[in-house]
Design an enzyme around this catalytic site. Structure first.
Site, PDB file in Angstrom:
ATOM      1  N   GLU A   1       0.821  -1.219   0.000  1.00 43.84           N
ATOM      2  CA  GLU A   1       0.000   0.000   0.000  1.00 43.84           C
ATOM      3  C   GLU A   1       0.850   1.261   0.000  1.00 43.84           C
ATOM      4  OE1 GLU A   1      -2.753   2.277  -0.579  1.00 43.84           O
ATOM      5  OE2 GLU A   1      -3.701   0.429   0.135  1.00 43.84           O
TER       6      GLU A   1
ATOM      7  N   VAL B   1       2.492   3.545  -3.246  1.00 42.96           N
ATOM      8  CA  VAL B   1       1.833   4.555  -4.080  1.00 42.96           C
ATOM      9  C   VAL B   1       1.153   5.592  -3.192  1.00 42.96           C
ATOM     10  CG1 VAL B   1       0.122   5.004  -5.873  1.00 42.96           C
ATOM     11  CG2 VAL B   1       1.431   2.870  -5.920  1.00 42.96           C
TER      12      VAL B   1
ATOM     13  N   ILE C   1      -2.026   7.809   1.522  1.00 41.95           N
ATOM     14  CA  ILE C   1      -3.364   7.659   0.945  1.00 41.95           C
ATOM     15  C   ILE C   1      -3.615   6.175   0.667  1.00 41.95           C
ATOM     16  CG2 ILE C   1      -4.910   8.324  -0.926  1.00 41.95           C
ATOM     17  CD1 ILE C   1      -3.065  10.713  -1.464  1.00 41.95           C
TER      18      ILE C   1
ATOM     19  N   GLY D   1      14.680  19.299   0.904  1.00 40.55           N
ATOM     20  CA  GLY D   1      14.666  17.845   0.988  1.00 40.55           C
ATOM     21  C   GLY D   1      13.538  17.191   0.230  1.00 40.55           C
TER      22      GLY D   1
ATOM     23  N   GLU E   1      15.777  15.135  -4.670  1.00 39.79           N
ATOM     24  CA  GLU E   1      17.120  14.611  -4.491  1.00 39.79           C
ATOM     25  C   GLU E   1      18.135  15.500  -5.203  1.00 39.79           C
ATOM     26  OE1 GLU E   1      17.778  12.045  -2.629  1.00 39.79           O
ATOM     27  OE2 GLU E   1      15.701  11.376  -2.279  1.00 39.79           O
TER      28      GLU E   1
ATOM     29  N   LYS F   1       4.551   4.370 -10.047  1.00 40.74           N
ATOM     30  CA  LYS F   1       3.292   4.326  -9.297  1.00 40.74           C
ATOM     31  C   LYS F   1       2.099   4.091 -10.216  1.00 40.74           C
ATOM     32  CE  LYS F   1       5.329   7.433  -5.883  1.00 40.74           C
ATOM     33  NZ  LYS F   1       5.417   8.838  -5.419  1.00 40.74           N
TER      34      LYS F   1
ATOM     35  N   GLY G   1       6.616  11.250   3.502  1.00 38.18           N
ATOM     36  CA  GLY G   1       6.846  11.617   4.894  1.00 38.18           C
ATOM     37  C   GLY G   1       6.910  10.389   5.773  1.00 38.18           C
TER      38      GLY G   1
END
Length: 436
Positions: free
Chosen positions: A129, A132, A136, A187, A190, A205, A302
């Site tokens: 899960e 992607v 969410i 951040g 990259e 994704k 995150g």
């Protein structure tokens, strides 16, 4: 029932967030899963590195295979990322009869067909899960919540870096390079931002979402990807004037000829909810024949948002431990022997509307030449306007919105327009979707 022992591979941002969530919410998680879930081992490259999580009570190692080969570990959490040696780790874990939870989109997009086949052979679950859209629960929504629907299409803002850049360009009138530098400093991007700004990350994704939506094998090599590096603030401003927003979308659409898989900058009417998803946030719009359009919005990355999805998968695996493998939810939503061999269309067969911006000399007959070329290629014009030059441009900008047309014809028409002596530079093309 005895606790389920979990081993984590990788204690970076996502791994650390997962440790925090599993520890902080241990009682609530046990109530939902029906059993206690305990992290007993974890691996990391550098054990001396300062971490965002408390590793007290967790046996640490630099060798992930120590955890993979530990007979007491029932679930492996692969949170390292990448698709090199990690593939070998996951396959070895499956061979050892362990269930796997991963947040690794490139691993699933590139090697998922092989991994799921091996998992089915060994009777274990591979849950993904978090691969992607971060926090969410879009995979569960499509695979389970919308399982009674024929999915017609889906469109998603599934890379937060690109969305942050386009939002800043629109809100503050900044140039791409300027915002990219800030995204790197914050951040979000990259040092080498290619995967984000060229659409590769979103392509991984989209590959996963399309497979679940349409019941086809994972086929990343057939996804058309186009980045946002050519988007200028001029295009962003003109789009706003026309009532549109530019977003970097992943789009999967089922047509009578086959399936379109494409990632590219897209003009969306500003009234659409997805057009108002800003900053680093993600959103996926899914159209089912029974439910109609549904929108899923939230944090796409995150530590703890992604950990939210990882832990939800762990709970699902624990719940399924006592069920027979054939009665579990299929990895790619459809039963493994029922995946369809629907062709994925090449880019020249896409059908969509377009925004075109070209700069031309301010002379009589220029518009007539351009419209004649479009007509020769059966391209109908929705709207056309000559703009006042922006940002000290010396030539006259011409903006054209077309009706739906074949990509092959549009490519040929653009080549002819760029060959005109009265047209300066390249024609900037952005696909347009109403998402209605």
């Amino acid at each position: 029932m005895k606790p389920v022992k979990v081993g984590i591979l990788g204690l970076g941002t996502v791994g650390g967030g997962t440790v925090n969530v599993l520890k902080r919410n241990a009682a609530e998680i046990a109530r939902r899963a029906g059993r206690e879930i305990i992290i007993t081992r974890a691996s990391a490259k550098d054990l001396s590195k300062q971490r965002i999580c408390d590793t007290q009570g967790i046996a640490l190692t630099t060798d992930p295979f120590e955890i993979i080969n530990d007979p007491e570990i029932e679930i492996i959490l692969e949170l390292i990322g990448g698709a090199g040696q990690v593939k070998d780790m996951v396959l070895k874990a499956i061979e050892n009869g362990k269930h796997v939870v991963t947040a690794n989109k490139s691993l699933i997009a590139l090697h998922g067909n092989e991994i799921f086949a091996k998992a089915s052979e060994k009777g274990v679950i591979v849950a993904f899960e978090a691969a992607v859209a971060g926090g969410i629960p879009i995979i569960k929504a499509i695979r389970e919540g919308l399982s009674g629907n024929h999915i017609e299409w889906l469109a998603g803002i599934i890379n937060g870096t690109g969305n942050f850049i386009l939002t800043e360009m629109r809100d503050k009138g900044r140039d791409f390079a300027d915002v990219l530098a800030e995204a790197q400093a914050l951040g979000y991007a990259e040092t080498d931002p290619t995967f984000d700004v060229e659409g590769i990350d979103a392509g991984h994704k989209l590959t996963i979402l399309a497979s679940i939506a349409f019941g086809i094998p994972l086929q990343f090599d057939k996804v058309y990807t186009e980045g946002i590096t050519k988007i200028t603030r001029t295009d962003v401003e003109y789009a706003e004037q026309l009532g549109y927003r530019i977003k970097h979308l992943g789009i999967a659409r089922k047509t009578p000829e086959g399936i379109e898989l494409r990632v590219h900058p897209t003009l969306i009417p500003e009234r659409r909810l997805i057009a108002n998803v800003n900053g680093v946030m993600n959103a996926v719009l899914v159209k089912g024949d029974a439910v109609g359009p549904t929108l899923y919005y939230g944090a796409g990355a995150g530590a703890e948002p992604t950990a939210s999805s990882v832990v939800a998968d762990v709970i699902d695996v624990v719940r399924a431990l006592t069920s027979d493998p054939e009665n579990r939810v299929p990895h790619l939503a459809f039963q493994a022997d029922a995946l369809a061999d629907i062709p994925v269309l090449s880019a020249d067969k896409f059908r969509t509307s377009y925004y075109l911006r070209l700069n031309a000399e301010d002379k009589p007959g220029v518009l007539a030449e351009v419209t004649r070329i479009l007509a020769d290629h059966q391209i109908s014009i929705e709207a056309i306007s000559q703009k006042v030059p922006l940002h000290n441009e010396t030539s006259v900008p011409i903006i054209i919105l077309t009706q739906i047309t074949l990509e092959k014809e549009m490519n040929a028409a653009i080549a002819e327009i760029e060959a005109l002596k009265t047209v300066t530079g390249k024609v900037n093309r952005i696909r347009l979707e109403t998402l209605g």
